[in-house]
Design a protein around this motif. Sequence first.
Motif, PDB file in Angstrom:
ATOM      1  N   GLU A   1       0.835  -1.201   0.000  1.00 46.86           N
ATOM      2  CA  GLU A   1       0.000   0.000   0.000  1.00 46.86           C
ATOM      3  C   GLU A   1       0.871   1.253   0.000  1.00 46.86           C
ATOM      4  O   GLU A   1       0.585   2.230  -0.720  1.00 46.86           O
ATOM      5  CB  GLU A   1      -0.928  -0.016   1.214  1.00 46.86           C
ATOM      6  N   ALA A   2       1.948   1.223   0.818  1.00 50.86           N
ATOM      7  CA  ALA A   2       2.856   2.364   0.864  1.00 50.86           C
ATOM      8  C   ALA A   2       3.530   2.576  -0.491  1.00 50.86           C
ATOM      9  O   ALA A   2       3.675   3.712  -0.958  1.00 50.86           O
ATOM     10  CB  ALA A   2       3.906   2.158   1.953  1.00 50.86           C
ATOM     11  N   GLU A   3       3.911   1.461  -1.127  1.00 47.02           N
ATOM     12  CA  GLU A   3       4.546   1.562  -2.438  1.00 47.02           C
ATOM     13  C   GLU A   3       3.557   2.067  -3.490  1.00 47.02           C
ATOM     14  O   GLU A   3       3.912   2.879  -4.361  1.00 47.02           O
ATOM     15  CB  GLU A   3       5.107   0.196  -2.857  1.00 47.02           C
ATOM     16  N   ARG A   4       2.326   1.579  -3.392  1.00 51.04           N
ATOM     17  CA  ARG A   4       1.293   2.044  -4.338  1.00 51.04           C
ATOM     18  C   ARG A   4       1.083   3.548  -4.197  1.00 51.04           C
ATOM     19  O   ARG A   4       1.013   4.275  -5.204  1.00 51.04           O
ATOM     20  CB  ARG A   4      -0.017   1.312  -4.075  1.00 51.04           C
ATOM     21  N   LYS A   5       1.005   4.004  -2.948  1.00 50.31           N
ATOM     22  CA  LYS A   5       0.831   5.436  -2.718  1.00 50.31           C
ATOM     23  C   LYS A   5       2.026   6.228  -3.232  1.00 50.31           C
ATOM     24  O   LYS A   5       1.871   7.302  -3.824  1.00 50.31           O
ATOM     25  CB  LYS A   5       0.611   5.706  -1.225  1.00 50.31           C
ATOM     26  N   ARG A   6       3.213   5.677  -2.979  1.00 46.01           N
ATOM     27  CA  ARG A   6       4.428   6.386  -3.417  1.00 46.01           C
ATOM     28  C   ARG A   6       4.452   6.519  -4.937  1.00 46.01           C
ATOM     29  O   ARG A   6       4.787   7.581  -5.486  1.00 46.01           O
ATOM     30  CB  ARG A   6       5.674   5.640  -2.931  1.00 46.01           C
TER      31      ARG A   6
END
Length: 247
Positions: free
Chosen positions: A106-111
């Motif tokens: 999720e953090a990578e998707r947001k980034r």
Amino acid sequence: MAFTCATGKHRRPSRMQRTSARAAGVAALTTTGVMATVASSPAFAAEPTPEQTGLIPVVTAGESVVEEIDDQVVAQKQAAFEEAAREAAAKKAVEEREARVRAAREAERKRLNTFVLPISGSYVSTGYQASSSLWSSGSHTGVDFHAASGTTVHAVGLGTVVEAGWGGAYGNQVVIKMNDGTYTQYGHLSSIGVSVGQQVTPGQQIGLSGATGNVTGAHLHFEARTTAEYGSDMDPVAYLRAHGVNI
């Protein structure tokens, strides 16, 4: 009258008499013996002791077996409890690992969906559609970000490089097709750090600012376009703001 005295030998008892006598004697002895036995028998005199019956060893052995079984049951329950604890710990570890993976994804998707400024901490020195004879179209097709020569230039978002090289009046340039289908252009670079076909991520360095091409000084020329070609420009500041960039 004369009397006769029976002085002769006694006659032996008949066989029947002898048999009856013996039977009577045996019966008497038997009765006497039984009564004596009954009178002196411990079974009738008192209850037999456990030692005499062998009950204590049997009971003791029985208690030992019960204790052993109890110990086995306790050990089995303990083993089952420990196994359940291990399974619970393993399940918790798996769940925590999966949660970390999900959080990382999720953090990578947001980034990857984040947009950034092409020059960190910079500002717009020349605005969009500013009029000047310096530009062949008569107006500015992008914005200029203040930057000394050699300043790191970042890709503003996720995309793929479609142009990397000399761009005429733009000098050394990089054009990126963004993940949302739009295009961004970076001009007047002193050096280029990416190649055509390369995927770039938000904030990744793609080159260094400079003063190549038609310029009066070092800066970064930045454009937002609907296609990769010159003339399809749109307001770069509105574009960045629409993607969450504070500018």
